[in-house]
Design an enzyme around this catalytic site. Structure first.
Site, PDB file in Angstrom:
ATOM      1  N   ARG A  79       0.844  -1.204   0.000  1.00 42.31           N
ATOM      2  CA  ARG A  79       0.000   0.000   0.000  1.00 42.31           C
ATOM      3  C   ARG A  79       0.872   1.244   0.000  1.00 42.31           C
ATOM      4  O   ARG A  79       1.969   1.239   0.566  1.00 42.31           O
ATOM      5  CB  ARG A  79      -0.842   0.067   1.280  1.00 42.31           C
ATOM      6  CG  ARG A  79      -1.854  -1.013   1.414  1.00 42.31           C
ATOM      7  CD  ARG A  79      -2.374  -1.018   2.862  1.00 42.31           C
ATOM      8  NE  ARG A  79      -3.149  -2.198   3.098  1.00 42.31           N
ATOM      9  CZ  ARG A  79      -4.492  -2.227   3.056  1.00 42.31           C
ATOM     10  NH1 ARG A  79      -5.165  -1.126   2.832  1.00 42.31           N
ATOM     11  NH2 ARG A  79      -5.129  -3.339   3.260  1.00 42.31           N
ATOM     12  N   HIS A 423     -21.223  46.895  -4.906  1.00 36.28           N
ATOM     13  CA  HIS A 423     -22.379  47.160  -4.053  1.00 36.28           C
ATOM     14  C   HIS A 423     -23.130  45.872  -3.716  1.00 36.28           C
ATOM     15  O   HIS A 423     -23.414  45.584  -2.549  1.00 36.28           O
ATOM     16  CB  HIS A 423     -23.290  48.165  -4.782  1.00 36.28           C
ATOM     17  CG  HIS A 423     -24.522  48.503  -4.019  1.00 36.28           C
ATOM     18  ND1 HIS A 423     -25.699  47.823  -4.194  1.00 36.28           N
ATOM     19  CD2 HIS A 423     -24.741  49.411  -3.052  1.00 36.28           C
ATOM     20  CE1 HIS A 423     -26.602  48.328  -3.376  1.00 36.28           C
ATOM     21  NE2 HIS A 423     -26.052  49.296  -2.660  1.00 36.28           N
ATOM     22  N   ARG A 586     -21.335  55.966  11.120  1.00 36.45           N
ATOM     23  CA  ARG A 586     -20.685  56.792  10.094  1.00 36.45           C
ATOM     24  C   ARG A 586     -21.699  57.805   9.560  1.00 36.45           C
ATOM     25  O   ARG A 586     -22.819  57.436   9.193  1.00 36.45           O
ATOM     26  CB  ARG A 586     -20.198  55.917   8.952  1.00 36.45           C
ATOM     27  CG  ARG A 586     -19.575  56.742   7.853  1.00 36.45           C
ATOM     28  CD  ARG A 586     -19.022  55.874   6.772  1.00 36.45           C
ATOM     29  NE  ARG A 586     -20.058  55.361   5.895  1.00 36.45           N
ATOM     30  CZ  ARG A 586     -19.819  54.534   4.867  1.00 36.45           C
ATOM     31  NH1 ARG A 586     -18.575  54.116   4.649  1.00 36.45           N
ATOM     32  NH2 ARG A 586     -20.782  54.111   4.101  1.00 36.45           N
ATOM     33  N   GLU A 713      -9.775  56.493   4.466  1.00 40.05           N
ATOM     34  CA  GLU A 713     -10.026  55.754   3.214  1.00 40.05           C
ATOM     35  C   GLU A 713      -9.493  56.492   2.000  1.00 40.05           C
ATOM     36  O   GLU A 713      -9.738  56.104   0.870  1.00 40.05           O
ATOM     37  CB  GLU A 713     -11.507  55.382   3.072  1.00 40.05           C
ATOM     38  CG  GLU A 713     -12.475  56.440   3.490  1.00 40.05           C
ATOM     39  CD  GLU A 713     -13.926  55.963   3.485  1.00 40.05           C
ATOM     40  OE1 GLU A 713     -14.214  54.841   3.048  1.00 40.05           O
ATOM     41  OE2 GLU A 713     -14.769  56.771   3.891  1.00 40.05           O
ATOM     42  N   GLY A 734     -10.986  52.359   6.128  1.00 36.46           N
ATOM     43  CA  GLY A 734     -11.984  51.868   5.170  1.00 36.46           C
ATOM     44  C   GLY A 734     -11.215  51.357   3.961  1.00 36.46           C
ATOM     45  O   GLY A 734     -10.948  52.079   2.999  1.00 36.46           O
ATOM     46  N   ASN A 736     -11.913  49.442   1.580  1.00 43.88           N
ATOM     47  CA  ASN A 736     -12.538  49.329   0.249  1.00 43.88           C
ATOM     48  C   ASN A 736     -12.160  50.559  -0.572  1.00 43.88           C
ATOM     49  O   ASN A 736     -11.602  50.457  -1.665  1.00 43.88           O
ATOM     50  CB  ASN A 736     -14.057  49.244   0.354  1.00 43.88           C
ATOM     51  CG  ASN A 736     -14.508  48.092   1.211  1.00 43.88           C
ATOM     52  OD1 ASN A 736     -13.795  47.118   1.352  1.00 43.88           O
ATOM     53  ND2 ASN A 736     -15.686  48.207   1.792  1.00 43.88           N
ATOM     54  N   CYS A 799     -12.416  48.599   8.891  1.00 44.67           N
ATOM     55  CA  CYS A 799     -13.841  48.294   8.722  1.00 44.67           C
ATOM     56  C   CYS A 799     -14.197  48.022   7.266  1.00 44.67           C
ATOM     57  O   CYS A 799     -15.358  47.872   6.923  1.00 44.67           O
ATOM     58  CB  CYS A 799     -14.715  49.408   9.283  1.00 44.67           C
ATOM     59  SG  CYS A 799     -14.486  50.979   8.450  1.00 44.67           S
TER      60      CYS A 799
HETATM   61  C1  PEP Z   1     -14.613  51.385   2.898  1.00 45.73           C
HETATM   62  O1  PEP Z   1     -14.483  52.195   2.004  1.00 45.73           O
HETATM   63  O2  PEP Z   1     -13.738  50.555   3.190  1.00 45.73           O
HETATM   64  C2  PEP Z   1     -15.853  51.333   3.675  1.00 45.73           C
HETATM   65  C3  PEP Z   1     -15.961  50.514   4.703  1.00 45.73           C
HETATM   66  O3  PEP Z   1     -16.872  52.113   3.294  1.00 45.73           O
HETATM   67  P1  PEP Z   1     -17.849  51.822   2.071  1.00 45.73           P
HETATM   68  O4  PEP Z   1     -17.649  50.421   1.669  1.00 45.73           O
HETATM   69  O5  PEP Z   1     -19.211  52.119   2.582  1.00 45.73           O
HETATM   70  O6  PEP Z   1     -17.400  52.817   1.069  1.00 45.73           O
HETATM   71 MG    MG Z   2     -15.771  53.915   1.916  1.00 45.78          MG
END
Ligand code: PEP
Ligand code: MG
Length: 848
Positions: A79, A423, A586, A713, A734, A736, A799
């Protein structure tokens, strides 16, 4: 010519033999453990990987010496034993040593037919796997003795010599073919796909055959003591009884007593009891739920092997918790045995992997879980469907804030465009809705209300589909589903995680429903409440639009005065749900244009509500459009240009704070200013918010505390964090927007080329998904360091969507962040991932 000495580097597996996982592989090591536990394991010899590699390179191996351990008429199996069982390996070969003499001996004991079948089986596997002959040549028919004769004849015809009779020669050929099979390109690619390193090696084990034949109870089987799907204790497995019913076919027995038929437990209670004993010894000593492979030869039990029970994520969690509860493993070990990402499988319904999958589209797995529903192409249709009580899947090119109501009513979402921070993705994760975005191969015709799949199939509104947000696929029809598993084991494991971890975990929650989920998953507060989402319900949107369209300060103040009690009620609810845990709110962030309608019907509705001509409303809506709205009049820029909006929000927050004060744990609201890029913006907003606080204090005659912070951000905010922190009690990254702005990469459009970029190696990963620690990460480090240099007690957090990702959490923890905040449904994952990091860094203090 110098004679090559045959290799003699192999070991009989005894309790003290020098067998190691690295050199001999998992199977050899596991067998040694079973031997040490005194389980009835047949004699086994282990060949280390070095020997196997030499065999593959053409070195002879001393097979007579290997077989010396197996008596004068050896009968053995070989094996594979790679380091990791998941890496596979060549197929096991049984009954090496079968030849005419052994056949005759077996026939005397077990009868002609049984001996024929064993010999034939060996010839077939030897011919196909070792000599690589055509399998069809050995598919012989007729009686057992005719089939055996035909197979021996086929061999002689093809090879020009009789079937080899010498066990040592047979073994040598089997070892060579297995060693070479491991080195083959296909095998290498297959195991590399399962995570094996390029240099992964193979050990082999040669084991005495335990025949599953005899007059008394005889047969072979596997047994395990947990249900592999749920992890609940339960004997499962199978046993093929071959004793009395031997006619070439096995009779299957149940393992435990069963009204449907005979069982091993009834037929051989002592053997069944021995198996149960062996199972519990393995569990206690090998610290794992094991599946035991066994044979019974005339009432004599042999344990051939034991492997870790294959299991689903939910079973894995339950097993780990049970082992820790029984003090077989520590709580830290139980935590480490559960992969954080596997948790999301437990939080949502999933497509049952055993069911049929009729995939018609593939996209990005944006929010986990699966949902079945009828296709709708607009938010209005989603709302109508929800009103009828009919689950629906919202299918859109992409979603905008206007679609939130529709998303709230949908069971799942599928979009043609978008990436992991688009989104649709962000909102779906927040709502815990299964979502697939960026399914770029589908063609949507919203006007005709149809969707054309890449294979040409057409789906219309009302057709039933399944969205699998875990796999990033859309399936035709209703797939079979598995229910979520949020049971007491899940909660227990996460409570252990909380005892270990050293970084906070909050949730991004915008609505009371989100906040309830956040509490259910025991988030330590809300790290981001995006207040714009509170304005998208029907009653508020109209007032919001009136505020946006106000011609004078008086009209605007009137609209804001109507919004104030609504906002206050929102915050009261959030504070009550969060029961004294911090809530970070926010201030309004998106461009006002996002609150306005874009369709003709929407514009008409607005004109009616405002009592203005359609042409004027249309003109004004168009005039508010921006070329680059993400970089336009949004965030703090709104707060500076139209300060009354933030004034109203601050007043609502403070009044809500006073309203809930005294009803439970005190609330200290946190107010966060979005999209800051300059210190002066913070100064301006802070001055007004402080003034609102003073006014509320005077009006009600009551004290309250609050904290004001800044959302970092924009790259400039990170670079200037030192001066920004003069006016901020906390900074929350932030990531994003920060990723969008650092790369100059639209978070809503990047999905179109992200795959190409990642496949071409331009980006190692989608930076909206996995934090870019080199670039965006450097800005985080700079921001945190400069901010803290100004204000040592500055609270620093993240965040953006990255807050729920284990690698990003590791980065934030190492950078000394106070907490991460992520979608509520990712909170459990973040809690467990943070615990893993803390445990590992305690184990290897220099690793972090
Ligand atoms: C970000 O920009 O990271 C954030 C948390 O805010 P949003 O996604 O609402 O722009
Ligand atoms: Mg943002």
């Amino acid at each position: 010519m110098q004679k090559i000495e045959p290799i003699s580097d192999f070991d009989r597996i005894t309790p003290t033999a020098a067998i190691s996982l690295k050199t001999h592989g998992f199977r050899a090591k596991c067998l040694q453990r079973l031997v040490r536990l005194d389980l009835p394991v047949p004699v086994t010899v282990a060949l280390p990987a070095t020997t196997v590699r030499a065999i593959a390179a053409g070195h002879p191996v001393d097979c007579p010496a290997i077989l010396a351990d197996f008596g004068p008429t050896p009968l053995v199996s070989v094996r594979p034993s790679p380091e990791n069982p998941d890496w596979g390996g060549p197929a096991t070969v049984l009954n090496i040593g079968m030849n005419a003499a052994r056949h005759a001996a077996l026939a005397r004991i077990h009868g002609e037919e049984a001996a024929d079948a064993i010999y034939l089986g060996f010839i077939q596997s030897y011919a196909i796997h070792v000599a690589r002959l055509d399998p069809e040549m050995f598919e012989t028919g007729g009686s057992s003795s005719e089939a055996l004769r035909a197979a021996l004849h086929a061999w002689a015809e093809e090879m020009d010599e009789p079937f080899p009779q010498d066990p040592a020669q047979q073994l040598s050929e089997v070892l060579r073919s297995m060693a070479r099979a491991w080195e083959g390109t296909t095998a290498r690619l297959l195991r590399q796909a399962k995570g094996a390193p390029a240099e992964a090696r193979l050990g082999l084990v040669v084991q005495e055959m335990a025949q599953d034949l005899g007059q008394g109870i005889s047969g072979s089987g596997v047994i395990q003591f947990v249900d592999p799907a749920t992890g609940v204790p339960q004997v499962t497995g199978r046993f093929f009884n071959r004793s009395r019913a031997w006619h070439g076919k096995a009779e299957t027995l149940y393992l435990t007593q069963d009204p449907r038929g005979p069982s091993l437990e009834e037929r051989a209670p002592e053997i069944f009891a021995a198996l149960c004993r062996h199972g519990s010894v393995c569990r206690a000593r090998l610290r794992e739920e094991m599946q035991i492979e066994f044979t019974i030869e005339d009432s004599h039990l042999s344990v051939l092997d034991a492997v870790k029970v294959q299991r689903s994520s939910r079973a894995g969690l339950r097993i780990a918790v049970a082992l820790a509860d029984d003090q077989v493993i520590t709580r830290s070990e139980a935590l480490l045995r559960v992969e954080p990402r596997a948790l999301s499988e437990l939080l949502h319904p999933q497509v049952d992997p055993r069911g049929r999958r009729d995939r018609f589209a593939r996209g990005i797995a944006a929010s986990p879980g699966a949902a079945v529903g009828r296709i709708v192409f607009s938010s209005q249709a989603a709302q109508a469907s929800a009103a009828r009580g009919e689950p629906c899947i919202l299918v859109r090119r992409e979603t905008s804030p206007e679609d939130i109501r529709g998303m709230n009513c949908a069971a799942g979402v599928l979009t043609e465009r978008g990436g992991v921070t688009s989104h649709a993705a962000v909102i779906a994760r927040g709502l815990g809705l299964p979502c697939v975005v960026g399914a770029s191969e589908i063609r949507l015709d919203a006007r005709e209300r149809r969707l054309v799949a890449p294979d040409g199939r057409v789906f219309r509104e009302g057709d039933l589909i399944t969205v699998d947000g875990t796999a990033g696929e859309a399936l035709a029809g209703e797939a079979a589903m598995l229910a979520p598993a949020l049971d007491s084991c899940f909660r227990k494991l996460l409570s252990w995680a909380d005892e270990m971890r050293d970084i906070g975990v909050r949730a991004n929650a915008d609505t009371p429903a989100d906040a309830l989920v956040a509490r259910q998953f025991e988030a330590q507060g809300i790290g981001l409440c995006r207040t714009e989402h509170m304005f998208f319900t029907d009653d508020r949107l109209v007032v919001m639009r009136e505020m946006i369209f106000a011609d004078s300060a008086t009209d605007r103040a009137a609209a804001l005065a109507r919004l104030l009690p609504m906002q206050r009620a929102d915050f009261v609810q959030l504070f009550e749900i969060m029961q004294g845990h911090p809530v970070c709110i926010r201030l309004l962030d998106p461009p006002l244009h996002e609150f306005l309608p874009h369709s003709r019907e929407g514009l008409l509705e607005l004109a009616e509500a405002l009592d203005r001509p359609l042409s004027e409303v249309t003109r004004r809506v168009e005039a508010m459009a921006e070329f680059n709205p993400m970089l336009g009049m949004r965030g703090v820029r709104l707060g500076v240009a139209i300060p009354e909006i933030y004034d109203m929000q601050a007043q609502a927050i403070f009044e809500a704070t006073l309203e809930v004060a005294g009803r439970g744990d005190p609330v200290v609201p946190e107010i966060m200013i979005p999209l800051v890029s300059a210190r002066r913006e913070v100064e301006l907003v802070k001055t007004r918010i402080d003034a609102v606080a003073a006014a509320v204090h005077t009006k009600y005659g009551r004290e309250f505390a609050y904290r004001l912070g800044v959302m970092v951000e924009t790259p400039r905010a990170a670079l200037r964090a030192g001066e920004i922190a003069q006016h901020a009690a906390f900074l929350s990254f932030g990531t994003n927007d920060l990723t969008q702005m650092t790369y100059g990469l639209s978070r809503d459009d990047a999905g179109r080329f992200m795959n190409t970029y990642v496949q071409s190696g331009v980006f190692p990963e989608d930076p909206f998904h996995i934090l870019d620690v080199d670039g965006v990460g450097e800005l985080l480090l700079i921001g945190a360091e400069r901010g803290r240099a100004t204000r040592p007690d500055l609270v620093v957090s993240i965040c953006g969507e990255h807050g729920g990702d284990p690698e990003s959490i590791e980065f934030c923890r190492r950078a000394g962040f106070d907490y991460v905040s992520c979608s509520p449904y990712r909170v459990p994952l973040a809690r467990l991932a943070a615990a893993h990091l803390a445990i590992r860094s305690r184990e290897q203090p220099n690793a972090s």
